[in-house]
Design a protein around this motif. Structure first.
Motif, PDB file in Angstrom:
ATOM      1  N   ASP A   1      40.080  33.833  43.932  1.00 49.19           N
ATOM      2  CA  ASP A   1      39.151  33.042  44.512  1.00 49.19           C
ATOM      3  C   ASP A   1      39.506  31.443  44.461  1.00 49.19           C
ATOM      4  OD1 ASP A   1      36.657  32.458  45.682  1.00 49.19           O
ATOM      5  OD2 ASP A   1      35.613  32.920  44.059  1.00 49.19           O
ATOM      6  N   VAL A   2      39.133  30.719  45.210  1.00 40.47           N
ATOM      7  CA  VAL A   2      39.112  29.271  45.112  1.00 40.47           C
ATOM      8  C   VAL A   2      37.701  28.920  45.229  1.00 40.47           C
ATOM      9  CG1 VAL A   2      40.246  27.223  46.262  1.00 40.47           C
ATOM     10  CG2 VAL A   2      41.591  29.439  45.955  1.00 40.47           C
ATOM     11  N   VAL A   3      37.302  28.108  44.432  1.00 40.60           N
ATOM     12  CA  VAL A   3      35.872  27.266  44.340  1.00 40.60           C
ATOM     13  C   VAL A   3      36.144  25.830  44.493  1.00 40.60           C
ATOM     14  CG1 VAL A   3      34.170  27.184  43.246  1.00 40.60           C
ATOM     15  CG2 VAL A   3      35.063  29.437  43.165  1.00 40.60           C
TER      16      VAL A   3
ATOM     17  N   ILE B   1      40.880  27.297  40.654  1.00 40.72           N
ATOM     18  CA  ILE B   1      41.823  28.368  41.156  1.00 40.72           C
ATOM     19  C   ILE B   1      41.724  29.580  40.287  1.00 40.72           C
ATOM     20  CG2 ILE B   1      44.077  28.918  42.063  1.00 40.72           C
ATOM     21  CD1 ILE B   1      43.010  26.250  43.119  1.00 40.72           C
ATOM     22  N   VAL B   2      41.352  30.658  40.818  1.00 41.17           N
ATOM     23  CA  VAL B   2      41.030  31.895  39.957  1.00 41.17           C
ATOM     24  C   VAL B   2      42.230  32.825  40.170  1.00 41.17           C
ATOM     25  CG1 VAL B   2      39.629  33.510  39.191  1.00 41.17           C
ATOM     26  CG2 VAL B   2      38.513  31.603  40.348  1.00 41.17           C
ATOM     27  N   PHE B   3      43.272  32.849  39.289  1.00 40.98           N
ATOM     28  CA  PHE B   3      44.397  34.074  39.390  1.00 40.98           C
ATOM     29  C   PHE B   3      43.862  35.242  38.898  1.00 40.98           C
ATOM     30  CE2 PHE B   3      46.461  29.869  39.361  1.00 40.98           C
ATOM     31  CZ  PHE B   3      47.298  29.979  40.527  1.00 40.98           C
ATOM     32  N   LYS B   4      44.777  35.940  39.208  1.00 40.37           N
ATOM     33  CA  LYS B   4      44.441  37.498  38.921  1.00 40.37           C
ATOM     34  C   LYS B   4      45.004  37.727  37.319  1.00 40.37           C
ATOM     35  CE  LYS B   4      45.226  41.176  41.679  1.00 40.37           C
ATOM     36  NZ  LYS B   4      46.291  42.342  41.347  1.00 40.37           N
ATOM     37  N   GLU B   5      46.080  36.939  37.164  1.00 41.45           N
ATOM     38  CA  GLU B   5      46.961  36.963  35.849  1.00 41.45           C
ATOM     39  C   GLU B   5      46.788  35.793  35.262  1.00 41.45           C
ATOM     40  OE1 GLU B   5      48.075  39.837  35.102  1.00 41.45           O
ATOM     41  OE2 GLU B   5      47.969  40.886  37.252  1.00 41.45           O
TER      42      GLU B   5
ATOM     43  N   MET C   1      35.124  41.442  38.817  1.00 43.37           N
ATOM     44  CA  MET C   1      36.420  42.305  38.729  1.00 43.37           C
ATOM     45  C   MET C   1      36.389  43.245  37.386  1.00 43.37           C
ATOM     46  SD  MET C   1      40.353  41.614  38.952  1.00 43.37           S
ATOM     47  CE  MET C   1      40.751  42.072  40.416  1.00 43.37           C
ATOM     48  N   LYS C   2      35.786  42.637  36.773  1.00 43.34           N
ATOM     49  CA  LYS C   2      35.705  43.375  35.455  1.00 43.34           C
ATOM     50  C   LYS C   2      34.604  44.350  35.056  1.00 43.34           C
ATOM     51  CE  LYS C   2      36.499  40.308  32.131  1.00 43.34           C
ATOM     52  NZ  LYS C   2      37.063  39.444  31.046  1.00 43.34           N
ATOM     53  N   GLY C   3      33.640  44.014  35.976  1.00 44.27           N
ATOM     54  CA  GLY C   3      32.257  44.793  36.084  1.00 44.27           C
ATOM     55  C   GLY C   3      31.541  44.119  35.176  1.00 44.27           C
ATOM     56  N   THR C   4      31.681  43.109  34.548  1.00 47.26           N
ATOM     57  CA  THR C   4      30.683  42.332  33.775  1.00 47.26           C
ATOM     58  C   THR C   4      29.928  41.318  33.956  1.00 47.26           C
ATOM     59  OG1 THR C   4      32.276  40.862  32.907  1.00 47.26           O
ATOM     60  CG2 THR C   4      32.469  42.829  31.679  1.00 47.26           C
ATOM     61  N   PHE C   5      30.038  41.201  35.353  1.00 49.27           N
ATOM     62  CA  PHE C   5      29.189  40.074  35.945  1.00 49.27           C
ATOM     63  C   PHE C   5      27.573  40.157  35.690  1.00 49.27           C
ATOM     64  CE2 PHE C   5      27.141  37.972  39.734  1.00 49.27           C
ATOM     65  CZ  PHE C   5      27.378  36.713  39.392  1.00 49.27           C
ATOM     66  N   ARG C   6      27.179  38.956  35.136  1.00 52.53           N
ATOM     67  CA  ARG C   6      25.556  39.267  34.880  1.00 52.53           C
ATOM     68  C   ARG C   6      25.070  37.804  35.642  1.00 52.53           C
ATOM     69  NH1 ARG C   6      26.923  43.236  34.392  1.00 52.53           N
ATOM     70  NH2 ARG C   6      26.734  44.841  32.499  1.00 52.53           N
ATOM     71  N   GLN C   7      23.901  37.802  36.076  1.00 50.82           N
ATOM     72  CA  GLN C   7      23.354  36.650  36.628  1.00 50.82           C
ATOM     73  C   GLN C   7      22.907  35.722  35.602  1.00 50.82           C
ATOM     74  OE1 GLN C   7      24.103  35.473  39.322  1.00 50.82           O
ATOM     75  NE2 GLN C   7      22.880  33.882  40.022  1.00 50.82           N
ATOM     76  N   GLU C   8      22.668  36.345  34.298  1.00 52.10           N
ATOM     77  CA  GLU C   8      22.341  35.283  32.942  1.00 52.10           C
ATOM     78  C   GLU C   8      21.094  34.887  33.169  1.00 52.10           C
ATOM     79  OE1 GLU C   8      22.993  34.738  29.413  1.00 52.10           O
ATOM     80  OE2 GLU C   8      24.495  35.212  30.696  1.00 52.10           O
ATOM     81  N   GLY C   9      19.942  35.615  33.412  1.00 55.99           N
ATOM     82  CA  GLY C   9      18.663  35.324  34.023  1.00 55.99           C
ATOM     83  C   GLY C   9      18.170  34.028  33.230  1.00 55.99           C
ATOM     84  N   GLY C  10      17.906  32.983  34.058  1.00 54.19           N
ATOM     85  CA  GLY C  10      17.315  31.497  33.875  1.00 54.19           C
ATOM     86  C   GLY C  10      18.471  30.672  33.439  1.00 54.19           C
ATOM     87  N   LYS C  11      19.682  31.019  32.942  1.00 55.63           N
ATOM     88  CA  LYS C  11      20.561  30.124  32.505  1.00 55.63           C
ATOM     89  C   LYS C  11      20.965  29.331  33.388  1.00 55.63           C
ATOM     90  CE  LYS C  11      22.902  28.731  28.625  1.00 55.63           C
ATOM     91  NZ  LYS C  11      24.080  29.310  28.334  1.00 55.63           N
TER      92      LYS C  11
END
Length: 222
Positions: free
Chosen positions: A40-42, A55-59, A95-105
């Motif tokens: 991704d590029v943000v 710049i988000v690299f895979k590695e 990608m790691k499956g750990t994405f959370r919206q972190e409620g409130g943060k």
DNA sequence: AGCACA
């Protein structure tokens, strides 16, 4: 200053704030994908985030390489400053499956959007369905003997002189880029010697200026 | 100068 620990995301600042977001992202993608796959590029143009990008690299290795190679790189008339990102990018967590919206943060502006748009496989197929000109004689130029001028083909429509300069600039012996009026898809790049042009050629062969266009590089006809 | 992703 060795500050932050390695991260597969590179944080960039001192970017030229006049460049529009889509162009900026495209150019960054082109410039950095030489180091490895990019997730991704943000880039945001908010008051707080303008002039910066991620710049988000895979590695992580690719990120480290980019950090070393591109520090101070002249980009739209400014020297880019690179660091490792301070935190993990969403693209990585997802990608790691750990994405959370972190409620409130994190700021939640309005409606919770739980489902992201699914890429249909039809779309994916369409994207890969581009005809590749293998074997129909389109690459006869591959046999031309090395010389100091490179001939670029399959350039995307949005290619401009600055983008090509940024890419080829970084190789020793670079002299100039020449675009052809009326042809967006080809260009010439001149080096001092044929050894230098050959080095740049092998480094950038197949380089994707945009995700869908891999440029082809051969030696120019004399 | 400024470390976000909607």
């Amino acid at each position: 200053m060795m500050d932050i620990r390695p991260n597969q995301t590179i944080y960039i600042n001192n970017l030229n704030e006049k460049v529009k977001k889509p162009e900026l992202k495209e150019s960054l993608y082109g410039l950095f994908s030489q180091f490895g796959p990019i997730l991704d590029v943000v880039a945001l143009k908010t008051p707080k985030m303008r002039g910066q990008a991620f710049i988000v690299f895979k590695e992580i290795g690719a990120a480290t390489n980019a950090l070393r190679s591109m520090q101070g790189f002249p980009f739209y008339d400014k020297q880019m400053r690179l660091q490792y990102g301070k935190s993990e990018s969403d693209a990585v967590s997802k990608m790691k499956g750990t994405f959370r919206q972190e409620g409130g943060k994190r700021k939640d502006p309005s409606a919770p959007k739980k489902a992201k748009k699914a890429k249909t496989s039809a779309t994916a197929a369409a994207a890969t369905a581009k005809p590749s000109e293998d074997g129909d004689g389109a690459d006869e130029a591959a046999d031309l003997p090395p010389n100091q001028i490179l001939f670029l083909t399959s350039l995307p429509e949005e290619t401009n002189e600055m983008m090509l300069q940024m890419l080829f600039n970084q190789f020793p012996g670079f002299k100039e880029v020449r675009l052809i009026p009326g042809r967006h898809d080809i260009a010439f790049v001149e080096f001092d010697t044929d050894a230098q042009s050959a080095a740049a050629r092998s480094a950038l062969q197949g380089f994707k200026i945009t995700p869908t266009h891999a440029m082809r590089i051969s030696f120019a006809k004399k």
